[in-house]
Write a protein that holds these residues in place. Structure first.
Motif, short mmCIF file in Angstrom:
data_model
loop_
_atom_site.label_atom_id
_atom_site.label_comp_id
_atom_site.label_asym_id
_atom_site.label_seq_id
_atom_site.Cartn_x
_atom_site.Cartn_y
_atom_site.Cartn_z
N ILE A 189 -29.28 43.56 -46.68
CA ILE A 189 -28.96 43.98 -45.31
C ILE A 189 -27.49 43.68 -45.03
O ILE A 189 -26.76 44.49 -44.47
CB ILE A 189 -29.81 43.17 -44.30
CG1 ILE A 189 -31.29 43.41 -44.54
CG2 ILE A 189 -29.39 43.45 -42.87
CD1 ILE A 189 -31.88 44.58 -43.88
N ASP A 239 -35.88 44.27 -41.02
CA ASP A 239 -34.64 43.57 -40.71
C ASP A 239 -33.52 44.50 -40.26
O ASP A 239 -32.66 44.10 -39.48
CB ASP A 239 -34.14 42.84 -41.98
CG ASP A 239 -34.69 41.42 -42.03
OD1 ASP A 239 -35.59 41.12 -41.23
OD2 ASP A 239 -34.22 40.65 -42.88
N SER A 247 -30.23 39.10 -40.87
CA SER A 247 -31.21 39.10 -41.94
C SER A 247 -31.74 37.70 -42.18
O SER A 247 -30.98 36.73 -42.14
CB SER A 247 -30.56 39.62 -43.22
OG SER A 247 -31.47 39.45 -44.28
N SER A 248 -33.03 37.62 -42.46
CA SER A 248 -33.60 36.30 -42.75
C SER A 248 -32.98 35.73 -44.02
O SER A 248 -33.04 34.55 -44.28
CB SER A 248 -35.11 36.41 -42.88
OG SER A 248 -35.44 37.36 -43.86
N SER A 285 -27.70 33.06 -40.93
CA SER A 285 -29.03 32.78 -40.40
C SER A 285 -29.58 31.50 -41.02
O SER A 285 -30.13 30.64 -40.33
CB SER A 285 -29.93 33.99 -40.67
OG SER A 285 -31.27 33.61 -40.72
N ARG A 341 -39.50 40.32 -45.83
CA ARG A 341 -38.17 40.45 -46.40
C ARG A 341 -38.11 41.67 -47.32
O ARG A 341 -39.12 42.20 -47.75
CB ARG A 341 -37.82 39.20 -47.17
CG ARG A 341 -38.71 38.98 -48.38
CD ARG A 341 -38.05 38.01 -49.30
NE ARG A 341 -38.98 37.52 -50.29
CZ ARG A 341 -38.99 36.27 -50.71
NH1 ARG A 341 -38.19 35.40 -50.18
NH2 ARG A 341 -39.83 35.91 -51.64
#
Lengths: 364, 334
Positions: free
Chosen positions: A64, A91, A347-348, A353, B332
């Motif tokens: 991302i 995301d 984004s995770s 993050s 994800r």
């Protein structure tokens, strides 16, 4: 066998950590390429338990995050065309483009669907024959084979309203570009686990051979990362540079041949735009001529308008490993997960993050 | 056509009456509901707890429960988290036309079973039917009242430095069980939702020690969100230990695959209690005797420094911040 908890056992970790402390003499900087590894490193506080000799730096491995604003703007422009349904992994919705985000255009009425797999996108195309369904092809070698499979299935089923905006990125070329830039000096590379499950460990050989940098493919559990760091330190201390796999349960040296064949059948390498790094030759994937009718860029008139970058955001530098989130004046102030300014906060798997959520250099 | 819910079922006319009497009143039988007056009338004395919640879970049936069971347990648990003994619930359905009647009956049946187990009565209700697309199969709202026993003062602002943090069991079961069934997701797991009414567990805890400071059921947002709320409300910090928190292997595996943190995944039959140090063992012992608290454990403690912060000692012995969930849990990409 317990596949997860076995790799989180504290007594095993303790042993590995003291072994690492005993072994490490030479100061060394290791980069974890992959955003998934960044998350594990912060979630378990791995930087805190490593000796002072080891400096860890995060790399560009968040699909991302590396998507260029210009490409994001194309996706947003596509979503504004009537009768187009955009399908994407979740995301992407929140990433701000030059002027808007997919989340914003969705709220304004654009049809944007979050899907969990490309097959869901294909199903949406089948269920909505009067609309055009565009899948945003974001990701590395991990997602590209599944998108190739969806295109082959569209051919087989005669689905004519399915398209892909191919923004795929390839990992080995970006690492080469990063090393060639000379901006960041590395003594070891933690190679991505999932990407290597597809491409194998051979594509990393050039890093060890041409740049003399030790490479170890790692899994995503805390013990995986510790083992990987231990193996990198062993190479550093012995003055070696080889490619090793610390993730045997997931990665074979030759990779997943079937997935590779699918990818090669549908896609061919092309130049790609990377956030913070610009255009890198052969680092992207475009549809082969035979499958060009699925190419959203060719099928639709996309007018994304001029591209602009958020003022003050240093995501590009962070992705190259030359600066950290702590160096950003927006980090944790104007830019927080609820209101992200740069993609690394969205984004995770993004560095910002992970720094923000798990406390970064926090000790306590 | 009789097997589907029609718009007319919510019109207040004949079909609506038939549905209410046959499907609801019969299944949920109790004298207060059977009167079918515009409101239920009952006596009470003492301190009353009152709460409401809406349930929009998709899919409406999931391993270990359905939206009906959830609508009872969720509201019963919210009452119990004030230390109240849950007494009465209201039950409102918003039904998308076309819902098979058999599914509605099945859900009313689970409402009845869950209410029976929780020891509450459904004493008032409502049904609306909306056009296709205006709702996702079925939405339920329940409100509930309960009586708080004398001498009980449980609130999110009462955590004090030195208190112990107790968790009633494994985390993440509900969230993962539900997401495993979601369209396009379906991975196979034997995991079931932990959806359960916790009124009895709380009654036994309060019995063991009337000094319990805080109770919270870590539903959406998971344990991480509940602990952050408590830390902020009480102006304290909370330190937990990763190793003390039990997570099923299936939940760990699913979280790993999806990129979720189990601390952010929803629970529907768990509670976290903050208890004075001296009472912690008593409360823990009482919890372990109840089937919903068998694997209860002390997972951490309350501290004074850095108010509002939740910190976890990881399995590696390092520390990290535990933050609230932001937005939705999204799988994800890589």
């Amino acid at each position: 066998m317990r596949f997860i908890s076995e790799f989180r056992r504290s007594e095993l970790a303790e042993g590995l950590i003291s072994q690492i402390h005993r072994k490490s003499r030479t100061p060394a900087r290791f980069m974890e390429f992959c955003g998934g590894h960044t998350v594990t490193i912060f979630r378990y506080g791995i930087r805190q338990v490593l000796p002072q000799t080891i400096d860890m730096v995060s790399g560009p491995g968040c699909p991302i995050c590396v998507t260029a604003n210009a490409d994001l703007d194309k996706a947003i422009a596509l979503s504004r065309i009537p009768d187009i349904i955009i399908t994407t992994f979740g995301d992407m919705l929140k990433v701000p483009g030059s002027r808007s985000s997919l989340q914003q255009v969705k709220a304004d009425g654009a049809e944007v669907h979050t899907v969990y797999s490309t097959m869901d996108a294909l199903k949406i195309a089948e269920d909505n024959p009067d609309k055009s369904v565009v899948f945003l092809g974001i990701g590395f070698e991990t997602t590209a084979p599944t998108i190739a499979a969806s295109i082959l299935q569209a051919v087989e089923k005669g689905i004519g309203n399915y398209y892909v905006l191919s923004l795929h990125k390839l990992c080995p070329p970006v690492i080469r570009a990063l090393l060639d830039s000379g901006e960041v000096k590395l003594d070891g590379l933690i190679c991505p686990g999932h990407v290597s499950a597809i491409i194998g460990s051979h594509p990393w050989e050039f890093i060890a051979r041409d740049y003399g940098i030790p490479c170890v493919v790692s899994g995503f559990e805390p013990l995986d990362i510790l083992q990987c760091v231990d193996m990198l330190i062993a190479q550093v201390e012995n003055g070696e540079s080889r490619v090793e796999i610390a993730y045997r349960r997931g990665v074979r040296p030759e990779g997943n041949q079937q997935a590779m064949r699918l990818m090669e059948q549908v896609f061919e390498p092309s130049p790609a735009q990377w956030r913070g790094m610009g255009e890198i030759p052969d680092s992207g994937l475009k549809l082969r001529e035979k499958y060009q009718r699925f190419d959203a860029e060719l099928a639709f008139d996309i007018e994304p308008g001029p591209t602009s970058e958020p003022v003050g955001c240093i995501c590009g530098d962070i992705l190259r490993g030359v600066r950290t989130p702590a160096d950003c004046r927006l980090f944790g102030k104007a830019c927080i997960p609820e209101n992200p300014i740069g993609p690394c906060m969205v984004s995770s798997e993004g560095s910002c993050s992970a720094y923000y959520l798990y406390g970064g250099s926090f000790e306590g | 056509m009789k097997d589907k819910i029609l718009l007319a079922h919510g019109s207040g006319g004949k079909l609506a009456h038939e549905l209410v009497e046959k499907s609801f009143v019969k299944a949920l039988a109790n004298p207060l509901l059977a009167k079918l007056d515009d409101s239920a009338v009952f006596d009470f004395s003492g301190r009353l707890a009152f709460t409401t919640d809406s349930y929009v879970v998709s899919p409406i049936f999931f391993p270990g429960g359905d939206i009906g069971k959830l609508a009872v347990c969720g509201t019963v648990n919210d009452l119990a988290m004030s230390g109240a003994k849950p007494l009465y619930l209201s039950l409102s359905f918003i039904i998308e036309e076309g819902l098979p009647q058999s599914e509605l009956e099945q859900i009313v049946d689970s409402v009845q079973k869950a209410a029976g187990e929780a020891g509450v009565e459904i004493i008032t209700g409502d049904t609306k039917v909306v056009h296709r697309g205006s709702a996702d199969k079925l939405f339920i709202n329940t409100a509930g009242v309960g009586i708080i026993p004398e001498g009980i003062d449980i609130s999110g602002d009462r955590a004090r430095p030195g208190d112990k943090v107790i968790l009633s069991g494994t985390i993440g079961d509900h969230g993962i069980a539900v997401i495993s069934q979601r369209e396009g997701m379906s991975f196979s797991t034997k995991l079931e939702s932990d959806c359960a009414p916790l009124g009895d567990l709380v009654a036994e805890m309060v019995n063991a020690s009337p000094n319990i400071h805080c109770l919270r059921d870590p539903t959406r947002g998971g344990l991480a969100t509940s602990l952050n709320e408590l830390a902020k409300q009480s102006g304290v910090s909370i330190r937990i230990e990763e190793e003390k928190i039990s997570v099923r292997e299936e939940v760990l595996a699913a979280c790993e695959m999806l990129g979720f943190d189990p601390l952010h995944v929803a629970n529907e039959g768990k509670l976290v209690a903050i208890v004075p140090d001296g009472d912690a063992d008593k409360v823990l012992k009482a919890m372990r005797k109840n089937k919903y608290g068998k694997s209860a454990a002390i997972i951490g403690e309350v501290r004074a420094e850095k108010p509002g912060r939740v910190v976890m000692k990881t399995v590696l012995g390092a520390s990290r911040i535990v933050d609230m969930l932001v937005g939705d849990l999204l799988p994800r990409i890589c």
